[in-house]
Design a protein around this motif. Structure first.
Motif, short mmCIF file in Angstrom:
data_model
loop_
_atom_site.label_atom_id
_atom_site.label_comp_id
_atom_site.label_asym_id
_atom_site.label_seq_id
_atom_site.Cartn_x
_atom_site.Cartn_y
_atom_site.Cartn_z
N LYS A 79 0.83 -1.21 0.00
CA LYS A 79 0.00 0.00 0.00
C LYS A 79 0.86 1.26 0.00
CE LYS A 79 -4.00 -2.19 2.20
NZ LYS A 79 -4.85 -2.10 1.01
N VAL A 80 1.95 1.24 0.78
CA VAL A 80 2.87 2.38 0.79
C VAL A 80 3.48 2.58 -0.59
CG1 VAL A 80 5.06 3.24 1.69
CG2 VAL A 80 3.38 2.26 3.25
N LYS A 81 3.89 1.48 -1.21
CA LYS A 81 4.48 1.56 -2.55
C LYS A 81 3.49 2.13 -3.56
CE LYS A 81 6.76 -1.30 -6.08
NZ LYS A 81 7.21 -2.67 -6.42
N SER A 82 2.25 1.70 -3.47
CA SER A 82 1.23 2.19 -4.39
C SER A 82 1.02 3.69 -4.24
CB SER A 82 -0.09 1.45 -4.14
OG SER A 82 -1.14 2.00 -4.92
N ILE A 83 0.94 4.17 -2.99
CA ILE A 83 0.76 5.60 -2.75
C ILE A 83 1.96 6.38 -3.27
CG2 ILE A 83 0.46 7.38 -0.99
CD1 ILE A 83 -0.90 5.21 0.75
N ALA A 84 3.16 5.88 -2.98
CA ALA A 84 4.38 6.57 -3.40
C ALA A 84 4.50 6.64 -4.92
CB ALA A 84 5.61 5.86 -2.81
N ASN A 85 4.16 5.56 -5.60
CA ASN A 85 4.27 5.53 -7.06
C ASN A 85 3.31 6.49 -7.74
OD1 ASN A 85 6.28 3.61 -6.94
ND2 ASN A 85 4.93 1.88 -7.34
N GLU A 86 2.21 6.82 -7.05
CA GLU A 86 1.22 7.72 -7.64
C GLU A 86 1.41 9.16 -7.18
OE1 GLU A 86 -2.59 6.10 -6.67
OE2 GLU A 86 -2.12 4.14 -7.51
N SER A 87 2.49 9.42 -6.45
CA SER A 87 2.71 10.75 -5.88
C SER A 87 4.11 11.24 -6.20
CB SER A 87 2.50 10.71 -4.36
OG SER A 87 1.26 10.14 -4.04
N THR A 88 4.39 11.46 -7.46
CA THR A 88 5.71 11.86 -7.93
C THR A 88 6.19 13.12 -7.22
OG1 THR A 88 5.18 10.95 -10.09
CG2 THR A 88 7.08 12.42 -9.95
N TYR A 142 -0.72 16.46 -3.45
CA TYR A 142 0.13 16.19 -2.30
C TYR A 142 -0.72 15.94 -1.05
CZ TYR A 142 4.35 17.79 -4.76
OH TYR A 142 5.40 17.93 -5.63
N ILE A 143 -1.72 16.78 -0.85
CA ILE A 143 -2.58 16.65 0.32
C ILE A 143 -3.36 15.34 0.26
CG2 ILE A 143 -4.37 17.74 1.70
CD1 ILE A 143 -1.67 19.28 1.38
N ASN A 144 -3.81 14.96 -0.92
CA ASN A 144 -4.55 13.71 -1.08
C ASN A 144 -3.66 12.50 -0.77
OD1 ASN A 144 -7.06 12.32 -1.91
ND2 ASN A 144 -5.77 11.54 -3.56
#
Length: 313
Positions: A79-88, A142-144
């Protein structure tokens, strides 16, 4: 440890919900409904808020040292990886499966969005940080992303579970412990102390339940407020006859931001919280209460975006 789970399978393959399960009903050991890792059942129990007991629902959790298999819906690292990959730009990969989240970027995004909400043409007198891309689409993103991280943390038992995969960094490479960023309901007094003592503030997140909301208040009846349930008063370390508590309130110009929230809802609210020290007030009924006097400190927040307030499912 790990994400709280509502269901689990017993050794016979029968699926149980946490609400109805109790030891002896199923054939143990239990395992995750989506992978083979062993789990255990946590019974429903009560805690105190606002000097009243409230029920914590039952759930399944990992055994100490256990980890969900890769690809499991309860695996925190995925889940962390998914969030990080979508938040360049907001996250930095530091080693296999581990990331850094820069809180200064969240702070600056909130500051920029607040200025835009007040006056879209206003420019910062001292210049704004260039640690983020100043575009209309990027700042809310970023906030999302921060919201998604906090939703994930709210589903975990402890800070350590998410801290294994996501490190918090403020200015430079200053590490911020999760305990100084995410404050569960029982730790609102810690959040107040954190906000009142720090000369340089970073965003913090308060977890809690909705006590009340009031729409159309103030001089012009244009303000709206969400009040979080207060913790039980604690004894002052210097005077055990004085009780110390914290009231946390979220103020919004738009009533729509609070429309879907109701009394008793579990929420996480993050941003640049402001702290105000309370005054000592004598108890009106000292014979009925443990403390002769009370101090109620205040925490308040004016969010720049509705996504700073999220209901935890």
């Amino acid at each position: 440890m790990g994400i709280k789970m509502n269901t689990a399978l017993d050794s016979a393959g029968i699926e149980w919900t946490a609400e109805i399960y109790s030891k002896g009903k199923g054939t143990e050991p239990l395992r995750c409904s989506h992978c083979s890792v062993h789990v255990t059942h946590q019974n429903a129990h009560t805690r105190e808020r606002d000097d009243k007991p409230y029920l914590v629902s039952a759930y399944f959790r990992l055994l100490p040292g256990g980890h969900h298999a890769e690809g499991c819906k309860h695996a925190i690292n995925d889940k962390v990886k998914s969030i990080a990959n979508e938040s360049t730009g907001l996250f930095e990969s530091i080693r296999n499966g581990q990331y850094r989240l820069r809180l200064v970027m969240i702070r600056d995004a909130l500051s920029e969005l607040s200025k835009k909400a007040t006056n879209s043409d206003e420019k910062s007198a001292n210049g704004s940080s260039k640690t983020f891309e100043s575009s209309r689409g990027k700042l809310p993103a970023y906030i999302n992303s921060a919201k998604r991280v906090l939703q994930l943390r709210a589903l975990c038992d402890e800070d350590e579970e998410i801290a294994m995969y996501l490190e918090l960094i403020f200015e430079g490479n200053t590490t911020v412990p999760w305990s100084h960023f995410y404050f569960e309901t029982e730790r609102h007094l810690d959040a107040y102390r954190n906000a009142i003592r720090n000369t340089v503030q970073h965003p913090i997140a308060l977890h809690g339940t909705v006590k009340s909301k009031r729409i159309g208040i103030g001089k012009n009846q244009t303000s709206n407020v969400l009040n979080l349930t207060k913790n039980k008063y604690l004894a002052d370390a210097n005077d055990p006859e004085i009780g110390i508590g914290v009231e946390a309130s979220v103020w919004c110009e738009s009533a729509d931001w609070l429309a879907k929230l109701n009394t008793g809802d579990e929420v996480v609210v993050f941003g640049m919280w402001k702290a105000k020290a309370g005054e000592i007030l004598a108890s009106s009924k000292p014979e009925q209460y443990r403390f002769k006097s009370f101090i109620t400190h205040k925490l308040s927040l004016w969010p720049a975006l509705a996504t700073q307030i999220t209901r935890v499912s």
